[in-house]
Enzyme design. Structure first.
Site, PDB file in Angstrom:
ATOM      1  N   LYS A 147      -3.058  -4.097   2.118  1.00  0.00           N
ATOM      2  CA  LYS A 147      -3.462  -2.597   3.053  1.00  0.00           C
ATOM      3  C   LYS A 147      -3.577  -3.423   4.529  1.00  0.00           C
ATOM      4  O   LYS A 147      -4.885  -3.938   5.078  1.00  0.00           O
ATOM      5  CB  LYS A 147      -3.808  -2.140   2.380  1.00  0.00           C
ATOM      6  CG  LYS A 147      -4.060  -1.006   3.017  1.00  0.00           C
ATOM      7  CD  LYS A 147      -4.452   0.554   3.465  1.00  0.00           C
ATOM      8  CE  LYS A 147      -3.680   1.368   2.329  1.00  0.00           C
ATOM      9  NZ  LYS A 147      -4.947   2.767   1.974  1.00  0.00           N
ATOM     10  N   CYS A 195       0.468   2.032   2.180  1.00  0.00           N
ATOM     11  CA  CYS A 195       0.167   4.340   2.752  1.00  0.00           C
ATOM     12  C   CYS A 195      -0.338   4.209   4.114  1.00  0.00           C
ATOM     13  O   CYS A 195       0.585   4.531   5.122  1.00  0.00           O
ATOM     14  CB  CYS A 195      -1.069   4.677   1.640  1.00  0.00           C
ATOM     15  SG  CYS A 195      -1.087   6.101   2.279  1.00  0.00           S
ATOM     16  N   GLU A 244       0.477   2.546  -4.676  1.00  0.00           N
ATOM     17  CA  GLU A 244      -0.814   1.839  -4.521  1.00  0.00           C
ATOM     18  C   GLU A 244      -1.741   1.797  -5.518  1.00  0.00           C
ATOM     19  O   GLU A 244      -2.033   2.923  -6.032  1.00  0.00           O
ATOM     20  CB  GLU A 244      -1.150   2.346  -3.495  1.00  0.00           C
ATOM     21  CG  GLU A 244      -2.221   2.545  -2.465  1.00  0.00           C
ATOM     22  CD  GLU A 244      -3.046   2.980  -1.195  1.00  0.00           C
ATOM     23  OE1 GLU A 244      -4.134   2.398  -0.979  1.00  0.00           O
ATOM     24  OE2 GLU A 244      -2.963   3.953  -1.374  1.00  0.00           O
TER      25      GLU A 244
END
EC number: 6.3.5.1
Length: 587
Positions: free
Chosen positions: A129, A165, A47
């Site tokens: 995300k 994540c 990330e």
């Protein structure tokens, strides 16, 4: 032999530096080259690997967002120019939203925590995300707008769903959507900070999500350090039943290669898939691979025990802070006590003893054994050592001011802090503050004295853990046939600031074993007075400890950053007003 769906996946758990776009891109290029040379068919990086993580308010600067986007385009072109363009590369970066997001009150151009698939010199796919964390050290709702797609790439006839994540840490979203889309692999790239015992939680999480997604799941994690955060790697791949296929080492940069036998993709998914996420599907390559000539053997790196894990985190955190801020050496006061001894051992392991400078600064109250223990530690570790008595400086101040009591005690600590900062300015070392979490919690430290420093390596370590880590470090040295770095008497003698005759810490604080258990409930778990008393602690003692903690907020706010190892360290994790009349015992 007929072709079957197979994929050699390269998970590169690397260290990135915030803001170093050129250096981070070079690292991605080098590790991609290594991955391709090892026969990888899909290469992944963590990330925000291109920008470093977390970027904090840099995300609000349009210039930085545009520099990130330009670096991504340039990286894609370089991969192609160096003959690496045929292998898709997944890399995290900072992007912006092309459209307004009225649902989140954000205009067009709002920043996004994003990733891209680079292929054949271009950007095949981008995504942001979906779940944005907003707890602990995370402020992602402050900065980013979420992604609303399920990105899927088809690589050699296998559909790979992509996530970032928190998309795995939160229920719903891309995990069930991956099942609905019929993905054969779910790949999540992460920059999940280290916390003590988090590796066990992480493994169970990945197992659970793989079963929910109904497919093999790969969890790629960052390593290294950024300010007070440490990233420990520990990348994991599990199959659809939750069985571990491969697990990477902790605190170690490198490429994890794994050969996967995965189900062939069906019809190209479209429409929405779980939680209303729109499927965005890109075909990279349709043809399945021929069978591997020599399939890689799955591996499971040995786990560190709890004390070694925490100690490793402290070493990595200090090393990263020093190196990434352009320094090479550190200086600290050596009192002969356990805190400075442990910090010195960590510094020697992080930077090499030649780059660690210890200063003994005895006063009239310093015991002979403390001066001897400081010199003994220097001899054991090989660090640079000098003695600078503070008596003449102290006498000059006392002659001018005539201080008594606490003011006289604190003057000694402040003289030592001034001396260390002077040597720092003169010689170019950064000063390490040796305070531990128990002392910081209770305000048992002197502002502009023992709190002086650029970094506090054990800031998030309770005193009882300081002793335990010191014993572990000595034991580890003995097992390797080396000299234990910490003198035994530094571990066994009663802790003391030695600012007045016969002083010991228990003159001002409860026994550390008892104190730390109360602090853990109040500081780390946010329990109130009644809950702590109900857990079996004396009501008067609890009230006393809580008063000390509440009254020391102004000191903690001025303490330097330090490696975070707990779920709630002092700093971004725990944000309380300095001016605050709420008290647990009075309401």
């Amino acid at each position: 032999m007929a072709a079957v769906p197979q994929l050699r996946l390269a998970l590169n758990q690397i260290d990135s530096t915030v803001g170093d776009l050129a250096g981070n891109a070079e690292s991605v290029l080098n590790w991609t080259r290594h991955s391709v040379e090892q026969g990888a068919h899909l290469v992944a990086f963590p990330e925000m690997a291109l920008t470093g993580y977390p970027v904090e308010d840099l995300a609000l600067r349009r210039s930085f967002v545009e520099a990130s986007r330009a670096a991504l385009v340039s990286l894609a072109a370089r991969l192609e120019a160096e003959g690496l363009g045929e292998v898709p590369v997944v890399v995290g970066y900072l992007d912006r939203s092309e459209h307004a997001q009225p649902r989140y009150g954000q205009p067009a151009g709002a920043p996004r925590n994003a990733a891209a698939v680079l292929h054949r010199g271009g950007i095949a796919l981008t995504y942001a995300k979906h779940h944005l964390p907003n707890y602990g050290v995370f402020d992602e709702f402050r900065y980013f707008v979420p992604g609303e797609t399920l990105p899927v790439i088809r690589v050699h006839g296998i559909d790979v769903a992509l996530a970032i994540c928190e998309d795995l840490w939160q229920d719903g979203g891309r995990v069930p959507a991956a099942r609905a889309a019929g993905a054969g692999l779910l790949l999540s790239i992460n920059a999940s900070p280290y916390e003590r015992e988090k590796d066990d939680t992480r493994l169970e999480l990945v197992r659970k999500r793989a079963q929910e997604a109904g497919c093999t799941t790969a969890y790629l994690a960052m390593i290294g350090g950024q300010d007070d955060l440490v990233f420990d790697g520990d990348s994991i791949v599990v199959d659809a039943r939750g069985e571990v296929i491969v697990r990477a080492p902790q605190f170690s940069e490198g490429c994890v290669l794994v050969d996967l036998d995965l189900p062939a993709a069906g019809e190209i998914p479209s429409g929405t898939a779980g939680d209303g996420l729109r499927v965005e599907h890109v075909v990279i390559s349709e043809e399945p691979l021929p069978p591997y000539e020599a399939e890689l053997t799955s591996g499971y790196a040995d786990r560190l025990d709890d004390d070694e894990e925490v100690y490793s985190a402290l070493v990595v955190g200090l090393r990263a802070y020093v190196a990434k801020n352009g320094f090479s050496s550190v200086i600290l006061g050596l009192s002969g006590g356990i805190d400075s001894a442990l910090v010195a051992a960590i510094a020697c392991d992080a930077l090499g003893a030649a780059n660690v400078h210890g200063v003994s600064m005895p006063s009239r109250y310093s015991s002979e054994h403390s001066k001897g223990d400081a010199a003994d530690l220097a001899e054991r570790t090989g660090l640079n050592f000098r003695t600078v008595p503070i008596g003449p400086m102290f006498d000059a101040y006392m002659e001018s001011l005539g201080l008594t009591g606490l003011a006289e005690e604190n003057l000694q600590a402040r003289l030592r802090g001034t001396l260390l900062m002077a040597l720092s300015n003169q010689e170019g070392h950064i000063v390490l503050a040796p305070g531990n979490k128990s002392e910081l919690a209770c305000g048992y430290s002197t502002l502009y004295g023992d709190s002086v420093g650029a970094y506090g390596p054990i800031k998030d370590v309770y005193k009882t853990s300081v002793f335990r880590l010191a014993r572990w470090r000595n034991r580890a040295a003995e097992e390797r046939g080396q000299t234990p770095p910490i003198p035994e008497s530094s571990i066994t003698k009663p802790p003391s600031a030695e600012l007045r005759p016969g002083q010991v810490d228990t003159d001002s604080l409860p026994d550390y074993d008892l104190l730390d258990r109360i602090l853990e409930l109040y500081v780390d778990r946010d329990k109130g007075r009644e809950e702590i008393v109900a857990a079996g602690f004396d009501a008067g003692l609890v009230a006393r400890v809580l008063r000390m903690v509440d009254g020391a907020e102004y000191k903690r706010r001025q303490y330097p950053p330090g490696t975070k190892i707990s779920a709630k360290g002092f700093g971004k994790d725990r944000r309380l007003p300095i001016t605050n009349r709420w008290r647990e015992e009075t309401g």
